[in-house]
Design a protein around this motif. Structure first.
Motif, PDB file in Angstrom:
ATOM      1  N   LEU A 174      27.641  61.300  57.195  1.00 17.32           N
ATOM      2  CA  LEU A 174      28.561  62.035  58.059  1.00 17.32           C
ATOM      3  C   LEU A 174      29.491  61.079  58.792  1.00 17.32           C
ATOM      4  CD1 LEU A 174      29.451  64.730  59.320  1.00 17.32           C
ATOM      5  CD2 LEU A 174      27.630  64.415  61.029  1.00 17.32           C
ATOM      6  N   ASN A 175      28.937  59.966  59.263  1.00 15.60           N
ATOM      7  CA  ASN A 175      29.735  58.990  60.013  1.00 15.60           C
ATOM      8  C   ASN A 175      30.845  58.393  59.151  1.00 15.60           C
ATOM      9  OD1 ASN A 175      29.800  57.181  62.599  1.00 15.60           O
ATOM     10  ND2 ASN A 175      29.926  55.765  60.878  1.00 15.60           N
ATOM     11  N   LEU A 178      33.554  61.016  58.599  1.00 15.71           N
ATOM     12  CA  LEU A 178      34.329  61.222  59.827  1.00 15.71           C
ATOM     13  C   LEU A 178      35.191  60.011  60.161  1.00 15.71           C
ATOM     14  CD1 LEU A 178      31.732  63.042  62.119  1.00 15.71           C
ATOM     15  CD2 LEU A 178      33.783  64.008  61.054  1.00 15.71           C
ATOM     16  N   ASP A 179      34.690  58.810  59.857  1.00 10.81           N
ATOM     17  CA  ASP A 179      35.502  57.601  60.043  1.00 10.81           C
ATOM     18  C   ASP A 179      36.824  57.718  59.292  1.00 10.81           C
ATOM     19  OD1 ASP A 179      34.464  55.761  61.785  1.00 10.81           O
ATOM     20  OD2 ASP A 179      33.239  54.732  60.306  1.00 10.81           O
ATOM     21  N   PHE A 181      38.203  60.386  58.058  1.00 10.21           N
ATOM     22  CA  PHE A 181      38.995  61.537  58.526  1.00 10.21           C
ATOM     23  C   PHE A 181      39.711  61.219  59.841  1.00 10.21           C
ATOM     24  CE2 PHE A 181      39.216  65.554  60.972  1.00 10.21           C
ATOM     25  CZ  PHE A 181      40.060  66.265  60.130  1.00 10.21           C
ATOM     26  N   CYS A 182      38.982  60.638  60.801  1.00  7.74           N
ATOM     27  CA  CYS A 182      39.568  60.371  62.123  1.00  7.74           C
ATOM     28  C   CYS A 182      40.613  59.257  62.087  1.00  7.74           C
ATOM     29  CB  CYS A 182      38.472  59.998  63.123  1.00  7.74           C
ATOM     30  SG  CYS A 182      37.354  61.347  63.547  1.00  7.74           S
ATOM     31  N   ALA A 196      33.469  59.169  65.658  1.00  4.91           N
ATOM     32  CA  ALA A 196      32.693  59.461  64.451  1.00  4.91           C
ATOM     33  C   ALA A 196      31.245  59.028  64.618  1.00  4.91           C
ATOM     34  CB  ALA A 196      33.328  58.756  63.245  1.00  4.91           C
ATOM     35  N   PHE A 199      29.393  61.343  67.315  1.00  2.00           N
ATOM     36  CA  PHE A 199      29.137  62.686  66.785  1.00  2.00           C
ATOM     37  C   PHE A 199      27.998  62.655  65.769  1.00  2.00           C
ATOM     38  CE2 PHE A 199      29.828  66.259  63.911  1.00  2.00           C
ATOM     39  CZ  PHE A 199      30.014  67.316  64.812  1.00  2.00           C
ATOM     40  N   SER A 200      27.976  61.650  64.917  1.00  2.00           N
ATOM     41  CA  SER A 200      26.920  61.531  63.905  1.00  2.00           C
ATOM     42  C   SER A 200      25.558  61.337  64.556  1.00  2.00           C
ATOM     43  CB  SER A 200      27.221  60.360  62.970  1.00  2.00           C
ATOM     44  OG  SER A 200      28.471  60.528  62.342  1.00  2.00           O
TER      45      SER A 200
END
Length: 450
Positions: A174-175, A178-179, A181-182, A196, A199-200
């Motif tokens: 997930l991290n 998200l890395d 994506f962000c 990221a 949140f993970s």
């Protein structure tokens, strides 16, 4: 599913228990590496330096949280080894209350002070703003970090080291997503990398909480066991706070060392960041082996089988030596190739400095491995304050290096900051462990005589 470590081959038990811990630590460091790689490749050297400029400060605070959580798990492991399940449940309940209070206070205080901290650390002006954003988000997420580490420690204290790994695996994936994506889609920069990660960790913590109370029958609370209790709070704090302070005291020396390195310029900060991430990746199995020894010693101490503790330490040190030899060979041959993940090929100065840092560190991994085993073993036996003193030796040594060696040798002095601190800690821990073991042997003799 719980598992006792009081019967059977120590080498097999410790290896099987530590393997998920090692895989989990490697996984955690992998997404830390990927964080830095994405920042270095897509945002540039200055942003990579911004992430690394506050590494030792993050270790100061997060290390305190991790240490407290490991300490909170020791009374649980001892109660589990003694099969005092009501005490075990009360320790678990009170650890959750205490952790909530500590983590919220830490998050508020550190968030308010993070800008001042960066100024005190002589952070280069061109990376100050991004370093502040990264540090602020990390500090706001402290309650989630604390909760995950606490629940992982409690689950391990019950002999289950596999489940935290599975949740960490999911958090790592997930991290990474998200890395990307962000940073690449939302263009949030270094703050996006921190968001990221936080949140993970939050997702992983909530899953651990759900699993722990759903799957462990011995944790089903009975009437009165969830209430705050001064006796159990004191037991937790007596174990957890010294362990947390040990990490923080160690980190004070690291802050001094990083401040001295920050003063050398942005290229040194970037090299230190890349080198530190790689070093942490390879040294985390040593830390995991130490954590395994804390649980092993705690359970055997609780069960009154102190004669097994030396057997476990010898088995662990054998495994540590084999791993350190492996690291020495791999990093001497391939460190530069790994550094290319973070920086472009034309950044010759940064690559050379990062390689120097890594090669110097891995040469002295065996003293580091011994440090981890002895420190956690002493903590698992209930002598947290004694183990904390080893952190003082590390702090004094790193401070001396930053004040006297770095001004003379420059970046080379920075490279020798950690290895010299490991030797200093071992000089204290070896006689400290012998003292603890002698006391336990006397107690066993008295018990057998009576």
């Amino acid at each position: 599913m719980t598992k006792e470590m009081t019967e059977g081959s120590p080498l097999r038990l410790i290896f099987n228990f530590s393997l998920p811990l090692i895989l989990g630590s490697l996984l955690q460091q992998t997404y830390s590496l990927i964080d830095a790689a994405i920042v270095g490749k897509y945002l540039g050297i200055n942003d990579l330096a911004a992430v690394g400029a506050s590494t030792s400060v993050v270790f100061l605070i997060i290390g305190f949280c991790t240490g407290c959580c490991c300490g909170f798990g020791i009374p649980v492991a001892q109660a589990f080894g003694a099969r005092s399940y009501s005490d075990l449940r009360r320790y678990v309940a009170n650890s959750l209350w205490v952790s909530l209070i500590i983590s919220v206070v830490l998050a508020v205080v550190t968030s308010l002070l993070c800008e001042r901290i960066l100024f005190m650390m002589q952070t280069p002006h061109d990376i100050l703003h991004h370093a502040y954003l990264y540090l602020l988000v990390t500090f706001i997420g402290i309650p989630f970090t604390f909760l995950y580490n606490l629940l992982s420690s409690l689950i391990r204290a019950l002999g289950d080291s596999k489940t935290p790994f599975y949740f960490l695996l999911m958090a790592a994936i997930l991290n990474i997503v998200l890395d990307l994506f962000c940073i690449l889609i939302l263009h949030w920069g270094v703050a996006g990398a921190a968001i990221a990660t936080v949140f993970s960790q939050a997702v992983s913590a909530l899953l651990c909480l759900y699993y722990m109370f759903r799957k462990f029958d011995i944790l089903k609370m009975e009437k009165g066991e969830t209430a705050l209790d001064k006796h159990y709070i004191k037991g937790l704090l007596d174990m957890g706070v010294p362990m947390g302070l040990q990490f923080s005291i160690t980190a004070i020396g690291s802050i001094m060392l990083q401040s001295a390195n920050n003063a050398l310029g942005t290229s040194c900060v970037a090299a230190f960041t890349a080198g530190m991430r790689i070093k942490m990746f390879f040294m985390c199995p040593l830390e995991s082996m130490g954590i395994a020894m804390a649980t092993y010693c705690g359970q055997n101490y609780g069960a009154g089988k102190t004669e097994r503790i030396n057997m476990g330490l010898r088995a662990s040190f054998f495994m540590v030596c084999l791993y350190c030899i492996f690291c020495f060979i791999v990093l001497h041959l391939f460190a530069r190739h790994i550094i290319y993940l973070f920086v472009d090929f034309h950044e010759y100065e940064i690559i050379e400095k990062a390689n120097q840092f890594i090669v110097t560190s891995c040469t002295y991994f065996i003293p580091l491995g011994l440090l981890c085993l002895l420190r956690y073993s002493i903590q698992g036996l209930g002598y947290s304050k004694l183990a904390m003193m080893s952190g003082v030796f590390e702090m004094v040594d790193r401070t001396a290096v930053s004040l006297f060696l770095v001004p003379i040798l420059g970046y080379t002095g920075v490279c020798y900051g950690d290895p010299s601190a490991w030797f200093a800690a071992d000089l204290f821990l070896i006689p400290a462990y012998l003292y603890v073991h002698k006391r336990l042997s006397r107690k066993r003799c008295y018990a057998q005589a009576s």
